[in-house]
Motif scaffolding. Sequence first.
Motif: not given
Length: 161
Positions: A4-10
């Motif tokens: 999936t696309q990155v999210i800041l939580k990653d």
Amino acid sequence: MKITQVILKDLPEILRVEQMGFNQAEAGTETQYRQRIDKLAETFLVARSDGQVAGFVVGPAVKEQFVEDWMYQDTPTNLVTGGNQIIFTIAVDPKFQGQHVGTQLLQAIESKAQTSQRKIIALTSLEKNLPFYLKNDFVNQGAAESTHAGETWFNLVKKLY
């Protein structure tokens, strides 16, 4: 495995994987990765296994043909369409190596690049990693001009059209 696309939580998990795969001089910083998440979310893909980050691939879509050192310090903004897909980093958690995570990430970024009508995918690699990229249909274009981390890097290209 889900990509999936990155999210800041990653971010914490991305930094953990980055630091396992690269030495301190080679690895991106937290500031650089925050900028990449902000500017490159569409071309920053994360492989997850049971919710854990197993690996990631990130880079901008630009007019330049090869990775240039300045791009690491000042993340370019993605072109909407056309240009070339650059890969700054592909990294896989050692627990997931040998499970084709890196190949799946390359296939996912290639699919996005084709959808956005990119001409090539380009990256730089250390000599020890060349067999992986060659196995994934990249062509070695020779030594790069990069002086990143004082290492010898090689330009690799995969033509899309």
